[in-house]
Every structure is written in C-alpha cells, then in structure tokens.
Design a protein around this motif. Structure first.
Motif, PDB file in Angstrom:
ATOM      1  N   ALA A  39      -5.590  29.194 -33.196  1.00 34.18           N
ATOM      2  CA  ALA A  39      -5.257  30.512 -33.741  1.00 34.18           C
ATOM      3  C   ALA A  39      -3.876  30.977 -33.298  1.00 34.18           C
ATOM      4  O   ALA A  39      -3.423  32.047 -33.717  1.00 34.18           O
ATOM      5  N   GLY A  40      -3.207  30.198 -32.447  1.00 35.89           N
ATOM      6  CA  GLY A  40      -1.838  30.516 -32.082  1.00 35.89           C
ATOM      7  C   GLY A  40      -1.674  31.746 -31.215  1.00 35.89           C
ATOM      8  O   GLY A  40      -0.730  32.516 -31.398  1.00 35.89           O
ATOM      9  N   VAL A  41      -2.597  31.932 -30.257  1.00 34.47           N
ATOM     10  CA  VAL A  41      -2.508  33.069 -29.347  1.00 34.47           C
ATOM     11  C   VAL A  41      -2.559  32.561 -27.908  1.00 34.47           C
ATOM     12  O   VAL A  41      -3.438  31.778 -27.539  1.00 34.47           O
ATOM     13  N   LEU A  42      -1.610  33.019 -27.107  1.00 32.91           N
ATOM     14  CA  LEU A  42      -1.604  32.742 -25.675  1.00 32.91           C
ATOM     15  C   LEU A  42      -2.270  33.916 -24.976  1.00 32.91           C
ATOM     16  O   LEU A  42      -1.851  35.061 -25.152  1.00 32.91           O
ATOM     17  N   ARG A  43      -3.299  33.658 -24.197  1.00 30.33           N
ATOM     18  CA  ARG A  43      -3.992  34.726 -23.491  1.00 30.33           C
ATOM     19  C   ARG A  43      -4.320  34.266 -22.083  1.00 30.33           C
ATOM     20  O   ARG A  43      -4.293  33.072 -21.778  1.00 30.33           O
ATOM     21  N   THR A  44      -4.656  35.218 -21.227  1.00 34.30           N
ATOM     22  CA  THR A  44      -4.965  34.891 -19.837  1.00 34.30           C
ATOM     23  C   THR A  44      -6.412  35.196 -19.471  1.00 34.30           C
ATOM     24  O   THR A  44      -6.888  34.731 -18.437  1.00 34.30           O
ATOM     25  N   TYR A  45      -7.099  35.986 -20.292  1.00 36.91           N
ATOM     26  CA  TYR A  45      -8.485  36.345 -19.980  1.00 36.91           C
ATOM     27  C   TYR A  45      -9.448  35.389 -20.673  1.00 36.91           C
ATOM     28  O   TYR A  45      -9.440  35.260 -21.902  1.00 36.91           O
ATOM     29  N   PHE A  46     -10.269  34.735 -19.875  1.00 35.07           N
ATOM     30  CA  PHE A  46     -11.314  33.848 -20.362  1.00 35.07           C
ATOM     31  C   PHE A  46     -12.622  34.270 -19.710  1.00 35.07           C
ATOM     32  O   PHE A  46     -12.840  34.018 -18.522  1.00 35.07           O
ATOM     33  N   PRO A  47     -13.477  34.956 -20.467  1.00 39.05           N
ATOM     34  CA  PRO A  47     -14.723  35.461 -19.877  1.00 39.05           C
ATOM     35  C   PRO A  47     -15.512  34.357 -19.180  1.00 39.05           C
ATOM     36  O   PRO A  47     -15.715  33.288 -19.729  1.00 39.05           O
ATOM     37  N   GLY A  48     -15.912  34.642 -17.943  1.00 41.92           N
ATOM     38  CA  GLY A  48     -16.723  33.703 -17.195  1.00 41.92           C
ATOM     39  C   GLY A  48     -15.959  32.625 -16.467  1.00 41.92           C
ATOM     40  O   GLY A  48     -16.561  31.791 -15.788  1.00 41.92           O
ATOM     41  N   SER A  49     -14.640  32.584 -16.587  1.00 43.77           N
ATOM     42  CA  SER A  49     -13.874  31.509 -15.943  1.00 43.77           C
ATOM     43  C   SER A  49     -12.567  32.036 -15.377  1.00 43.77           C
ATOM     44  O   SER A  49     -11.518  31.989 -16.032  1.00 43.77           O
ATOM     45  N   ALA A  50     -12.617  32.523 -14.155  1.00 42.99           N
ATOM     46  CA  ALA A  50     -11.395  32.959 -13.487  1.00 42.99           C
ATOM     47  C   ALA A  50     -10.477  31.775 -13.202  1.00 42.99           C
ATOM     48  O   ALA A  50      -9.250  31.928 -13.155  1.00 42.99           O
ATOM     49  N   LEU A  51     -11.064  30.565 -13.033  1.00 49.74           N
ATOM     50  CA  LEU A  51     -10.245  29.373 -12.805  1.00 49.74           C
ATOM     51  C   LEU A  51      -9.362  29.095 -14.008  1.00 49.74           C
ATOM     52  O   LEU A  51      -8.154  28.867 -13.873  1.00 49.74           O
ATOM     53  N   THR A  52      -9.945  29.125 -15.197  1.00 45.68           N
ATOM     54  CA  THR A  52      -9.145  28.949 -16.410  1.00 45.68           C
ATOM     55  C   THR A  52      -8.097  30.050 -16.513  1.00 45.68           C
ATOM     56  O   THR A  52      -6.949  29.801 -16.884  1.00 45.68           O
ATOM     57  N   GLY A  53      -8.489  31.269 -16.159  1.00 45.75           N
ATOM     58  CA  GLY A  53      -7.547  32.375 -16.188  1.00 45.75           C
ATOM     59  C   GLY A  53      -6.352  32.150 -15.290  1.00 45.75           C
ATOM     60  O   GLY A  53      -5.214  32.487 -15.648  1.00 45.75           O
ATOM     61  N   SER A  54      -6.579  31.565 -14.124  1.00 42.33           N
ATOM     62  CA  SER A  54      -5.465  31.324 -13.200  1.00 42.33           C
ATOM     63  C   SER A  54      -4.473  30.332 -13.786  1.00 42.33           C
ATOM     64  O   SER A  54      -3.255  30.490 -13.631  1.00 42.33           O
ATOM     65  N   LEU A  55      -4.972  29.302 -14.481  1.00 44.75           N
ATOM     66  CA  LEU A  55      -4.075  28.351 -15.146  1.00 44.75           C
ATOM     67  C   LEU A  55      -3.316  29.026 -16.285  1.00 44.75           C
ATOM     68  O   LEU A  55      -2.130  28.754 -16.506  1.00 44.75           O
ATOM     69  N   ALA A  56      -3.989  29.919 -16.984  1.00 47.98           N
ATOM     70  CA  ALA A  56      -3.358  30.603 -18.107  1.00 47.98           C
ATOM     71  C   ALA A  56      -2.294  31.584 -17.634  1.00 47.98           C
ATOM     72  O   ALA A  56      -1.250  31.737 -18.279  1.00 47.98           O
ATOM     73  N   VAL A  57      -2.545  32.266 -16.523  1.00 57.54           N
ATOM     74  CA  VAL A  57      -1.546  33.185 -15.958  1.00 57.54           C
ATOM     75  C   VAL A  57      -0.289  32.417 -15.571  1.00 57.54           C
ATOM     76  O   VAL A  57       0.837  32.825 -15.872  1.00 57.54           O
ATOM     77  N   ARG A  58      -0.493  31.292 -14.898  1.00 53.27           N
ATOM     78  CA  ARG A  58       0.641  30.446 -14.503  1.00 53.27           C
ATOM     79  C   ARG A  58       1.413  29.966 -15.738  1.00 53.27           C
ATOM     80  O   ARG A  58       2.646  29.942 -15.756  1.00 53.27           O
ATOM     81  N   SER A  59       0.659  29.582 -16.759  1.00 50.28           N
ATOM     82  CA  SER A  59       1.282  29.060 -17.975  1.00 50.28           C
ATOM     83  C   SER A  59       2.047  30.132 -18.729  1.00 50.28           C
ATOM     84  O   SER A  59       3.140  29.876 -19.267  1.00 50.28           O
ATOM     85  N   LEU A  60       1.499  31.340 -18.786  1.00 51.95           N
ATOM     86  CA  LEU A  60       2.183  32.409 -19.504  1.00 51.95           C
ATOM     87  C   LEU A  60       3.534  32.718 -18.867  1.00 51.95           C
ATOM     88  O   LEU A  60       4.520  32.990 -19.562  1.00 51.95           O
ATOM     89  N   GLU A  61       3.598  32.652 -17.546  1.00 47.18           N
ATOM     90  CA  GLU A  61       4.878  32.842 -16.865  1.00 47.18           C
ATOM     91  C   GLU A  61       5.891  31.796 -17.341  1.00 47.18           C
ATOM     92  O   GLU A  61       7.069  32.108 -17.577  1.00 47.18           O
ATOM     93  N   ALA A  62       5.421  30.549 -17.489  1.00 47.61           N
ATOM     94  CA  ALA A  62       6.313  29.480 -17.951  1.00 47.61           C
ATOM     95  C   ALA A  62       6.742  29.705 -19.396  1.00 47.61           C
ATOM     96  O   ALA A  62       7.889  29.437 -19.771  1.00 47.61           O
ATOM     97  N   TYR A  63       5.831  30.188 -20.218  1.00 47.98           N
ATOM     98  CA  TYR A  63       6.176  30.421 -21.622  1.00 47.98           C
ATOM     99  C   TYR A  63       7.224  31.521 -21.779  1.00 47.98           C
ATOM    100  O   TYR A  63       8.038  31.488 -22.709  1.00 47.98           O
ATOM    101  N   HIS A  64       7.209  32.498 -20.900  1.00 46.74           N
ATOM    102  CA  HIS A  64       8.200  33.570 -20.996  1.00 46.74           C
ATOM    103  C   HIS A  64       9.617  33.049 -20.748  1.00 46.74           C
ATOM    104  O   HIS A  64      10.588  33.652 -21.210  1.00 46.74           O
ATOM    105  N   SER A  65       9.740  31.937 -20.028  1.00 52.35           N
ATOM    106  CA  SER A  65      11.063  31.351 -19.797  1.00 52.35           C
ATOM    107  C   SER A  65      11.231  30.033 -20.559  1.00 52.35           C
ATOM    108  O   SER A  65      12.140  29.254 -20.272  1.00 52.35           O
ATOM    109  N   PHE A  66      10.373  29.785 -21.537  1.00 49.62           N
ATOM    110  CA  PHE A  66      10.359  28.516 -22.265  1.00 49.62           C
ATOM    111  C   PHE A  66      11.660  28.283 -23.020  1.00 49.62           C
ATOM    112  O   PHE A  66      12.217  27.183 -22.997  1.00 49.62           O
TER     113      PHE A  66
END
Length: 371
Positions: free
Chosen positions: A56-83
């Motif tokens: 669906a072409g959306v970058l998000r950081t909230y994944f219900p039930g998985s804070a571990l996935t969220g931590s990877l997504a938070v790290r990744s979003l930081e990288a995308y902002h400087s992509f």
C-alpha cells in the motif's frame, strides 16, 4: 547514480551473494557494499517485482502487538528521512498518519497493556476516542467503533523509488546487480547456480521474499516462511477530498484503506479456504459500507495483487544459520517496506561479527525450533 543492472555474466567469486532484489535485498546489498564487502545481488525478475510491488506504499512505525517490529520501523523511518541525501533518490514522503480502529474491549485492553513497550521502542502512538477518530478520518462511522489508536508518524511513499535508490547506491559502492537471474541451485561449498552461470560465494544472504523458503531449502536450510496471496483494490473516485485521509486499519477484520490519488485503496486479506473471490468481495464491500457509510455502494475495481511472505508469529526472520555462512532476512509479513533500512544494518553487522544496534535474538529463526 548508476542505473540498476540487468542480466549478465557473473563474477567467479564474491564475498557475499544476496538473493532477492526487493526492498530488503537491495537495502542489504547497499549496506554491505558501502561497508566495503564484495557483493553480488541476484533477482529472478525485475527489481522490486515481488512483495515490494504488492504494498500500500505507507511507511509506519506502529504495529499492534509487536513493539519489536516497531523498533525496527522507527529506526528505518529515520533512515528514510535522509534517504535522498544518501542515495540521491527522493521518496516524496507525505505524512498521512495511521489509525487503528478498535471494536472490542479486549483490543482496547491489549493496547493499554502494550502501550509502555511501544513508547519504549520509540513508537509515537496514543489511544483516541471514537469521536476523535472520526475527525481524523471523516469517512468513518463513529458509532461503529469503541476507540482507536492514532500514530501520526506514517508516510505515503514510492516503494519503487526505495528499491531503485538502494540498488543504484549499492552499484555505486561496487556491488554487482543482476536481474532476470533466478537461482536454480546452491552447492554445499557455496557455489550458486543460475541460467547465466555460477558463482562461488563465501556467504549467502537469502532475502527472496515469498520464495525465501524455497531458496533456503536449496542450501538445506529450513526457514518457516509461507507465501500468502494478497489483492489490493481501488474504488471509483468518492465525493469529497481525500487529501487528509489517513491509512486506517479495522483491527477485527483487517480492512485497511488509504487515499490513492483521487480514489481509495482497499485491502482485506484474501478469500478464506472455502470462500469464493466474489464472496470475499461481498464481505469486503459490506464491511466497507458499515465502517465508512459515506462510500457505501461505491464501485470497487481490481488494483493489483501479489504475494506476501509470512512467518508463524508475524515477526520477521533476520539472522544467520548457526553452523554455516548462510544469512537470512525474510518473512516480513507485508511489513518489509517499513523495516528494510534496519534489516540491512542488522545483516551487515552480523556478517561483520559486530553487535547490531538491537539484540537480534528475537528475530532469529531459531525461535521456532522445538526444544
């Protein structure tokens, strides 16, 4: 930036061979090549033609039930902002936000129970009332939900641009990228066979998306990854503006919508084992009309389909085989776009024998082994 490579002769040997040219594989290739590792990437089709194209072409950081996935997504979003600064490829990020609709008390309770862990992982998310949710998504029937989770850090993006940017940056750093080059066999000594010839790799990285299980099996490695079909649909243009419509997930049914130009993009899993596609479409349309009465009866058309790789617990597999130089990054369950930069970092560090920025134990395939 170099243009991504096509088919061609393979080098006789390479330090690392990455199998899979989607967003995960190209991220890994880029991170490895930029760290000075000799890297070859092989893609069976065109770059980004697998799971990366069924998103669906959306970058998000909230994944219900998985804070571990969220931590990877938070790290990744930081990288995308400087992509764009890193790769020269703009992503056209547009902030849309992510709304999760709760219709059951247990869903609200689950959110409250895991909220602290989500916040500790860096995820910006809060519980909002049904009325507040309806203000965020004006199509929503406020009376159809109890409450919602709202995460403002979600961005519409161009997935193909991410793949192109990583692939071009990898090539500029010395990586060899070959498309139209499926892997047909993997020998115990690391020789990888393709229709274009073979190459010997000191280390193999499997990032083949829905085909990861089959690729790993060639190396006599078991990865618990299944390939699940997915279909996304598009509506006729609805009445009114959609520019502020957030990506919205109905937690109980999996119905998700987001604005797509002047239309609405819709997904809701796939037909059940004994359900026809027409039956699934009718069920989807009924749920759409109940949750969003403003578009009740709107015509729905085929969008695009593909396959998503999934693991038994919905969390990605990132790690290495315990006894051989075989690494993997697979089973992202439709969430690879949101985790690709972090996955590339983890594989790079594991291969170098360094401790990654996060403990990768919870991502290892060994978590599924029976004691």
């Amino acid at each position: 930036m170099s243009a991504p490579g096509g088919p061609g002769a393979l080098p006789e040997r390479t330090d690392v061979l990455v199998i899979g040219g989607g967003v995960i594989g190209t991220s890994i290739a880029c991170h490895l090549a930029e760290s000075g590792v000799g890297t070859v990437l092989l893609e069976r089709g065109t770059l980004g033609s697998g799971s990366s194209a069924a998103t669906a072409g959306v970058l998000r950081t909230y994944f219900p039930g998985s804070a571990l996935t969220g931590s990877l997504a938070v790290r990744s979003l930081e990288a995308y902002h400087s992509f764009a600064e890193r790769t020269g490829t703009p992503l056209g990020l547009q902030r849309v936000g992510f709304l999760v609709l709760f219709t059951e008390e247990r869903q609200v309770e689950d959110f409250r129970r895991e909220h602290a862990a989500q916040r500790a992982a860096g995820v910006d998310v809060e519980l909002v009332t049904a009325a507040e949710a309806a203000r965020l998504n004006p199509l929503l029937n406020e009376r159809s939900i109890l409450a919602a989770a709202w995460s403002p850090e979600a961005y519409a993006c161009d997935p193909a641009a991410i793949v192109r940017g990583y692939a071009a940056a990898a090539q500029d750093a010395g990586a060899v990228v070959r498309t139209g080059t499926p892997v047909t066999g993997i020998d115990p000594d690391g020789r990888v066979h393709t229709p274009a010839g073979s190459t010997v790799a000191e280390t193999i990285v499997c990032a083949a998306g829905p085909w990861s299980g089959a690729v790993a099996a060639m190396a006599d490695v078991h990865l618990p990854v299944s390939a699940d079909p997915i279909e996304l649909l598009l509506t006729d243009p609805p009445t009114g503006q959609l520019t502020t419509l957030p990506m919205t997930l109905h937690a109980s049914t999996g119905l998700r919508i987001r604005a797509w130009q002047d239309r609405i993009l819709i997904g809701m899993g796939r037909p059940g084992p004994d359900e026809s596609r027409q039956g699934w479409l009718e069920r989807l349309a009924q749920q759409l009309g109940t949750t969003y009465p403003a578009v009740d009866g709107i015509r729905i058309h085929r969008g695009w389909n593909g396959a998503l790789e999934a693991t038994p617990d919905g969390t990605a597999l990132i790690g290495r085989h315990p006894t051989r130089p075989f690494f993997y990054a697979a089973g992202f369950s439709g969430q690879g776009l949101c985790q690709a930069p972090a996955a590339g970092e983890i594989v790079r560090d594991l291969l170098a024998g360094k401790q990654p920025w996060t403990d990768p134990v919870g991502l290892s395939a060994e978590r599924f082994q029976v004691a």
